[in-house]
Design a protein around this motif. Structure first.
Motif, PDB file in Angstrom:
ATOM      1  N   ILE A  34      47.115  83.446  58.456  1.00 50.18           N
ATOM      2  CA  ILE A  34      46.768  82.382  59.406  1.00 50.18           C
ATOM      3  C   ILE A  34      46.948  81.015  58.758  1.00 50.18           C
ATOM      4  O   ILE A  34      47.529  80.091  59.345  1.00 50.18           O
ATOM      5  N   PHE A  35      46.457  80.870  57.527  1.00 46.31           N
ATOM      6  CA  PHE A  35      46.548  79.596  56.819  1.00 46.31           C
ATOM      7  C   PHE A  35      48.009  79.215  56.570  1.00 46.31           C
ATOM      8  O   PHE A  35      48.410  78.060  56.781  1.00 46.31           O
ATOM      9  N   MET A  36      48.822  80.168  56.147  1.00 42.04           N
ATOM     10  CA  MET A  36      50.233  79.881  55.905  1.00 42.04           C
ATOM     11  C   MET A  36      50.956  79.512  57.200  1.00 42.04           C
ATOM     12  O   MET A  36      51.773  78.594  57.227  1.00 42.04           O
ATOM     13  N   PHE A  37      50.666  80.229  58.265  1.00 42.56           N
ATOM     14  CA  PHE A  37      51.312  79.910  59.547  1.00 42.56           C
ATOM     15  C   PHE A  37      50.933  78.496  59.981  1.00 42.56           C
ATOM     16  O   PHE A  37      51.783  77.736  60.461  1.00 42.56           O
TER      17      PHE A  37
ATOM     18  N   GLY B 243      42.008  74.914  66.049  1.00 39.48           N
ATOM     19  CA  GLY B 243      41.575  75.361  67.371  1.00 39.48           C
ATOM     20  C   GLY B 243      42.701  75.799  68.286  1.00 39.48           C
ATOM     21  O   GLY B 243      42.456  76.444  69.314  1.00 39.48           O
ATOM     22  N   ASP B 244      43.967  75.469  67.933  1.00 39.97           N
ATOM     23  CA  ASP B 244      45.091  75.858  68.793  1.00 39.97           C
ATOM     24  C   ASP B 244      45.588  77.271  68.495  1.00 39.97           C
ATOM     25  O   ASP B 244      46.226  77.894  69.345  1.00 39.97           O
ATOM     26  N   ILE B 245      45.293  77.786  67.299  1.00 37.44           N
ATOM     27  CA  ILE B 245      45.840  79.095  66.907  1.00 37.44           C
ATOM     28  C   ILE B 245      45.352  80.236  67.798  1.00 37.44           C
ATOM     29  O   ILE B 245      46.166  81.058  68.250  1.00 37.44           O
ATOM     30  N   PRO B 246      44.040  80.362  68.096  1.00 40.82           N
ATOM     31  CA  PRO B 246      43.598  81.498  68.913  1.00 40.82           C
ATOM     32  C   PRO B 246      44.206  81.519  70.315  1.00 40.82           C
ATOM     33  O   PRO B 246      44.203  82.562  70.968  1.00 40.82           O
ATOM     34  N   ARG B 247      44.719  80.400  70.799  1.00 40.60           N
ATOM     35  CA  ARG B 247      45.272  80.332  72.161  1.00 40.60           C
ATOM     36  C   ARG B 247      46.750  80.695  72.207  1.00 40.60           C
ATOM     37  O   ARG B 247      47.328  80.778  73.284  1.00 40.60           O
ATOM     38  N   MET B 248      47.364  80.861  71.060  1.00 38.68           N
ATOM     39  CA  MET B 248      48.800  81.128  71.025  1.00 38.68           C
ATOM     40  C   MET B 248      49.084  82.610  71.253  1.00 38.68           C
ATOM     41  O   MET B 248      48.450  83.474  70.655  1.00 38.68           O
ATOM     42  N   THR B 249      50.052  82.883  72.133  1.00 33.54           N
ATOM     43  CA  THR B 249      50.488  84.256  72.429  1.00 33.54           C
ATOM     44  C   THR B 249      52.005  84.325  72.277  1.00 33.54           C
ATOM     45  O   THR B 249      52.663  83.325  71.958  1.00 33.54           O
ATOM     46  N   ARG B 250      52.572  85.495  72.526  1.00 33.59           N
ATOM     47  CA  ARG B 250      54.024  85.653  72.452  1.00 33.59           C
ATOM     48  C   ARG B 250      54.739  84.715  73.427  1.00 33.59           C
ATOM     49  O   ARG B 250      55.891  84.333  73.199  1.00 33.59           O
TER      50      ARG B 250
ATOM     51  N   LEU C 291      60.538  77.712  64.173  1.00 36.71           N
ATOM     52  CA  LEU C 291      59.948  78.632  63.205  1.00 36.71           C
ATOM     53  C   LEU C 291      60.942  78.886  62.075  1.00 36.71           C
ATOM     54  O   LEU C 291      62.075  79.330  62.324  1.00 36.71           O
ATOM     55  N   ASN C 292      60.545  78.629  60.822  1.00 40.63           N
ATOM     56  CA  ASN C 292      61.422  78.939  59.701  1.00 40.63           C
ATOM     57  C   ASN C 292      61.215  80.391  59.268  1.00 40.63           C
ATOM     58  O   ASN C 292      60.443  81.129  59.879  1.00 40.63           O
TER      59      ASN C 292
ATOM     60  N   ARG D 153      58.340  83.151  60.580  1.00 37.30           N
ATOM     61  CA  ARG D 153      58.729  84.363  61.310  1.00 37.30           C
ATOM     62  C   ARG D 153      58.251  85.612  60.569  1.00 37.30           C
ATOM     63  O   ARG D 153      57.848  86.602  61.196  1.00 37.30           O
ATOM     64  N   ALA D 154      58.255  85.566  59.243  1.00 32.16           N
ATOM     65  CA  ALA D 154      57.788  86.723  58.469  1.00 32.16           C
ATOM     66  C   ALA D 154      56.298  86.956  58.688  1.00 32.16           C
ATOM     67  O   ALA D 154      55.837  88.097  58.778  1.00 32.16           O
ATOM     68  N   VAL D 155      55.523  85.870  58.769  1.00 28.50           N
ATOM     69  CA  VAL D 155      54.082  86.000  59.036  1.00 28.50           C
ATOM     70  C   VAL D 155      53.868  86.660  60.397  1.00 28.50           C
ATOM     71  O   VAL D 155      53.065  87.602  60.531  1.00 28.50           O
ATOM     72  N   LEU D 156      54.578  86.180  61.422  1.00 32.27           N
ATOM     73  CA  LEU D 156      54.406  86.738  62.761  1.00 32.27           C
ATOM     74  C   LEU D 156      54.866  88.190  62.824  1.00 32.27           C
ATOM     75  O   LEU D 156      54.295  88.996  63.567  1.00 32.27           O
ATOM     76  N   GLU D 157      55.891  88.538  62.051  1.00 32.36           N
ATOM     77  CA  GLU D 157      56.392  89.906  62.056  1.00 32.36           C
ATOM     78  C   GLU D 157      55.326  90.880  61.550  1.00 32.36           C
ATOM     79  O   GLU D 157      55.211  92.007  62.043  1.00 32.36           O
ATOM     80  N   ARG D 158      54.507  90.425  60.605  1.00 32.30           N
ATOM     81  CA  ARG D 158      53.445  91.293  60.082  1.00 32.30           C
ATOM     82  C   ARG D 158      52.378  91.574  61.137  1.00 32.30           C
ATOM     83  O   ARG D 158      51.574  92.495  60.985  1.00 32.30           O
TER      84      ARG D 158
END
Length: 443
Positions: free
Chosen positions: A279-282, A291-298, A325-326, A330-335
């Protein structure tokens, strides 16, 4: 402070019983002399300036009518005195009088609007759908307001005192500010302030100037919301001077430090720490607020970029932020591609901040940075790993981008800062590397 009822037409013809004079109310206090008309009327010959009502002997008016009229005059005068606050205007007085005659005049739905500040804050939080941490902050402010009201009622003997959104003045703000600054001294002196309020952390030290500014700044936002939503206010902040907060130059992780956390070997560490690292790296890679992170979806991923409307500005100045997204992002989201709703795992604010400090410590990021002491407003040195928090990720994104392109408009389009933002201006601090580049140009 004195409230007086009076009429302007002092006399009528001796036997005239049809003429009517309007009853006015006047409020006088130091620096205040305001008047407003009521809907009460009386024949001038029947009015007693001394009694502020009917004369004792009026043969042409029934006793019940005289008593009812005199009762209304007293009730109105008492209500005005009860709701009076230093700094009120004639508009305030007229509104109090109008609401006495028509209790539902300011509520189109037919229900009485509760303008107590604590109740208004609750509606503000619910209707705006604020984040968990922001909601907690406003709840804390509401509790402080209730203690302030109790202090005014019990210690200052203002039994009917209540902070209300529509009557609060700059003098109330001054009193509330003074209370916030000295409350740590009142805890042992006046334990009655805290009786029956349930479990709570009582203040053990004075609030910093920046802490008080944060409280008052949030209340200013609540009152602006009131004005936009049918609750007229006295606009007390227009006449109230706040000390602006003091900020130091933003410090952030270098790209090397960021990558040392990104590639940190966390084998054997709890699963939640690996999740917090992602989460921190993303956040470091897209620059959003926590506060914006929990609202993000695909659905927020559009053509290889993350698109979202920052929650902080969605009501006042909504704008879509788009950040490509670099490879690392993308690697973070892939996990976490197995997730069906939110992009990343749920987290609690305090646990997230603790994890960030632990990650900095494990990565050996312990360099000293300059921060402003919130109590003294002086610069002090602190180890980065002891004071790191979620906002470090946002500063890391902005600071490193600015070192590369030095284009504030382009960076602001990806950080969500509005044009001319004072907050963004602080990120433009020129570091030593940039200074060396400049002087080498004239070597």
């Amino acid at each position: 402070m004195k409230v007086t009822a009076y009429i302007r037409n002092k006399t009528a013809a001796k036997n005239n019983v049809t003429d009517k004079a309007t009853v006015y109310f006047r409020v006088r206090d130091t620096g205040c002399d305001i008047k407003a008309a009521s809907e009460l009327t009386i024949n001038p010959n029947h009015w007693s300036a001394e009694l502020q009502g009917y004369k004792n002997r009026v043969s042409l008016v029934s006793e019940p009518k005289r008593r009812a009229f005199n009762r209304q005059v007293r009730e109105l005068a008492d209500r005005i005195a009860e709701e009076y606050r230093r700094g009120v205007s004639g508009d305030w007085l007229q509104r109090v009088i109008d609401e006495y005659h028509h209790p539902r005049i300011h509520d189109s739905a037919g229900a009485v609007v509760d303008t107590r500040l604590t109740e208004v804050i609750g509606r503000y939080v619910r209707r705006r759908g604020l984040s968990q941490s922001t909601t907690y902050t406003f709840n804390s402010i509401s509790r402080k307001i209730r203690r302030f009201e109790r202090y005014q009622q019990e210690i200052m003997h203002r039994r009917s005192f209540s902070l209300k959104a529509d009557t609060m003045t700059e003098h109330d703000l001054h009193d509330f500010r003074t209370f916030c600054m000295s409350e740590h001294l009142l805890v042992s002196r006046y334990p009655v302030l805290y009786k029956g309020l349930g479990k709570m952390r009582t203040p053990a030290e004075p609030l910093s100037e920046d802490g008080i500014y944060d409280i008052l700044n949030r209340l200013s936002g609540v009152l602006k919301w009131c004005d936009r939503n049918g609750i007229p206010t006295q606009k007390p902040f227009q006449r109230f001077e706040m000390r602006t907060p003091v900020y130091g130059t933003p410090w952030y992780l270098t790209l090397e430090e960021r990558d040392s956390i990104y590639y940190l070997d966390l084998s054997g560490k709890p699963e939640h720490l690996r999740q917090m690292r992602d989460i921190f790296m993303f956040q470091c890679l897209i620059g959003c607020r926590m506060g914006d992170i929990p609202r993000m979806t695909r659905a927020n991923i559009v053509n290889g970029a993350i698109e979202y409307i920052p929650h902080k500005t969605k009501d006042g100045n909504p704008r879509t932020v788009r950040v490509p997204l670099n490879d690392k992002a993308r690697a973070v989201l892939e996990r976490h591609s197995h997730r069906k709703s939110s992009l990343l795992p749920f987290f609690e604010d305090w646990r997230y901040n603790n994890a960030i400090r632990e990650l900095c410590t494990l990565a050996g990021i312990t360099r000293m940075v300059s921060v402003i002491d919130t109590k003294t407003r002086e610069e002090v040195k602190r180890p980065l790993n002891e004071i790191a928090s979620s906002h470090l990720a946002r500063r890391t994104f902005i600071g490193n981008l600015y070192k590369q392109v030095k284009d504030p408009d382009l960076i602001a389009s990806m950080s969500g800062h509005v044009e001319g933002s004072r907050a963004f201006a602080r990120y433009r601090a020129i570091d030593d590397e940039m200074k060396i580049e400049l002087v080498n140009m004239i070597n």
